[in-house]
Design an enzyme around this catalytic site. Structure first.
Site, PDB file in Angstrom:
ATOM      1  N   HIS A 159       0.844  -1.219   0.000  1.00  0.00           N
ATOM      2  CA  HIS A 159       0.000   0.000   0.000  1.00  0.00           C
ATOM      3  C   HIS A 159       0.865   1.250   0.000  1.00  0.00           C
ATOM      4  O   HIS A 159       0.454   2.299   0.472  1.00  0.00           O
ATOM      5  CB  HIS A 159      -0.951   0.028   1.194  1.00  0.00           C
ATOM      6  N   SER A 280      15.879  21.404 -16.423  1.00  0.00           N
ATOM      7  CA  SER A 280      14.741  22.268 -16.706  1.00  0.00           C
ATOM      8  C   SER A 280      15.246  23.499 -17.452  1.00  0.00           C
ATOM      9  O   SER A 280      16.364  23.959 -17.219  1.00  0.00           O
ATOM     10  CB  SER A 280      14.089  22.672 -15.389  1.00  0.00           C
ATOM     11  N   LYS A 286      17.534  21.349 -11.535  1.00  0.00           N
ATOM     12  CA  LYS A 286      16.764  20.133 -11.787  1.00  0.00           C
ATOM     13  C   LYS A 286      17.561  19.007 -12.440  1.00  0.00           C
ATOM     14  O   LYS A 286      18.400  19.239 -13.306  1.00  0.00           O
ATOM     15  CB  LYS A 286      15.554  20.460 -12.683  1.00  0.00           C
ATOM     16  N   GLU A 293      10.015   8.607 -17.131  1.00  0.00           N
ATOM     17  CA  GLU A 293       8.642   9.096 -17.302  1.00  0.00           C
ATOM     18  C   GLU A 293       8.100   8.698 -18.672  1.00  0.00           C
ATOM     19  O   GLU A 293       6.934   8.330 -18.821  1.00  0.00           O
ATOM     20  CB  GLU A 293       8.604  10.617 -17.142  1.00  0.00           C
TER      21      GLU A 293
END
Ligand code: ARG
Length: 462
Positions: A159, A280, A286, A293
């Site tokens: 979970h 970024s 970043k 992704e």
């Protein structure tokens, strides 16, 4: 100058509509099948010669002509003309242009319906082997990584809450298992599709004495299909292949999701190499896990292909329908996506480091040893349900005291259960717990090492 009509369309009036020409063509994507089309045609022509339906000299003209056309295509020198609709007609037309009348005999006893069914099966058989190789390389990379982290711990989650301590190797090896099933599934798909539809013609076979066993043997099929109608309309294997790709994509997406989370500042469990990160355009600090992704996102397009394929097949009337032409768009797309993702994830894995210091610094947060304590009580003769309740109360007490279970004094334990003795401490703390795992396949060091040995042996055979 008006182009001459295609010779198999003599009974149609006038020229085809220009929009229709663009709409109906599949050459732009099925040219990818050219090698299989040529190999299938050579096998068919050899069989025609064996059956004396063409002469030996016609066969050698056809064979040599097809080989030259194949070389021209692979050299990028072949001019594809979409008015020929597909790779089958483009190659046949080029053959006739090259060798004349003998070329016109190639299509004897054959239809594009059994031709394309053969081509896709041949292509898929090879492609499955390539995918299986990529899966094996991925598995090897993960086993190697597991071997590096066969002593280090991390929390196991259920979970997405801290559950029980595990060795990092066991976490990594869980993916090797998933991809093993993908490997086997692809193998099963290959076995089932490996029957030759060639010689089934348009739908009903042929009145000519074709020898289907000869072409099947030449092309390495394990058998000839039993029923000509089924042979030309069956694309079960295409749906199955895309389903297999979908499960691979799903497995990849779960791994990608883990590693996106693990590489965040909040977790800091892993560091993905800079070469697989992007920055970024605005925020200079970043390090974004864009590759992961995208692997996660591409699952969507593979699932899309599966739904498209199943929908294309649904409720088609018996026999060949042009709907089937669209199969290739989805087969190729699913294959390309999964193939590229497998390559990338392997490279990422080989260049990822687990931040074991940071993980172990916090490994005793979240009562990962609570289940172990309950099992300790079971060893002391307490019924598990009762033990579960005792440990639940102890955890509540610890939370109030802001302590871990291992930090409690024996007399504090005794207040909750007199069964607890001073040997309890060897059951507490993540490290102790992991060393206590004894069941087969448990997420402990010993079991992980056994699994690594198993996989090293297993994968070396491939
Ligand atoms: N390009 C077609 C396909 O991929 C080849 C078969 C066409 N057959 C036909 N009877 N029109 O399915």
């Amino acid at each position: 100058m008006v182009k001459p009509k295609k010779n198999w369309e003599k009974h149609l009036a006038g020229q085809p509509n220009a929009l229709a020409v663009d709409f109906v063509e599949s050459l732009s994507y099925d040219k990818r099948l050219y090698k299989y089309d040529i190999v299938g045609s050579i096998a068919h022509a050899q069989m025609l010669a064996e059956q004396k339906l063409i002469t030996k000299s016609e066969f050698s003209q056809i064979k040599n002509g097809l080989i030259e056309i194949g070389e021209k295509i692979s050299d990028g020198k072949f001019k594809f003309d979409k008015t020929y609709e597909d790779i089958h007609m483009a190659i046949e037309a080029a053959l006739v242009a090259k060798i004349g009348d003998a070329g016109k005999k190639l299509h004897t006893g054959r239809s594009r319906n059994d031709q394309v069914a053969t081509d896709i099966r041949l292509w898929m058989r090879d492609e499955i082997e390539i995918l299986q190789t990529k899966i094996t390389l991925f598995q090897k990379a993960f086993v190697k990584l597991a071997d590096k982290y066969n002593e280090d711990l991390m929390p196991g989650y259920t979970h997405f809450q801290r559950a029980q301590p595990i060795v990092i190797a066991a976490y990594l090896l869980n993916f090797v298992e998933q991809f093993e099933r993908d490997f086997i599934r692809l193998g099963n798909c290959s076995e089932l599709l490996n029957v030759s539809p060639l010689g089934s013609g348009a739908i009903a076979g042929s009145t000519l004495p074709l020898n289907r066993i000869s072409t099947a043997k030449q092309l390495g099929f394990s058998a000839v299909s039993r029923n000509s109608i089924d042979s030309i309309s069956d694309r079960d294997f295409a749906a199955e292949f895309i389903f297999d790709c979908s499960l691979i994509a799903m497995h990849l997406s779960r791994l990608a999701e883990d590693w996106i989370v693990y590489s965040s500042n909040e977790f800091g469990f892993i560091r993905i190499d800079d070469s697989f990160c992007t920055s970024s355009s605005m925020m200079p600090q970043k390090r974004n896990p864009d590759m992961l992704e995208l692997i996660r996102a591409k699952t969507g397009s593979v699932y899309g292909s599966l739904i498209a394929m199943l929908t294309i097949l649904k409720a088609q009337p018996t026999g060949y329908n042009r709907d089937l032409q669209e199969d290739k768009i989805h087969i190729f797309s699913a294959d390309d996506t999964v193939s590229a993702s497998l390559d990338l994830i392997r490279e990422i894995a080989l260049n990822t480091k687990f931040n074991t210091k940071k993980i172990s610094a916090n490994i005793n947060a979240g009562f990962l040893d609570a289940t172990s304590l309950a099992e300790y009580l079971v060893e002391k003769g307490v019924a598990f349900r009762h033990a579960h309740g005792i440990v639940g109360e102890l955890v509540t007490y610890c939370e109030k005291q802001n302590k871990s279970l291992a930090e409690l004094k024996l007399d504090e334990f005794k207040k909750y259960s007199t069964a607890i003795e001073k040997d309890v401490y060897s059951w507490l703390g993540a490290e102790n717990v992991v060393n206590k795992y004894v069941s087969e396949g448990a997420a402990g060091k010993k079991q992980a090492k056994e699994q690594i040995a198993f996989w090293n042996q297993q994968l070396a055979k491939r």
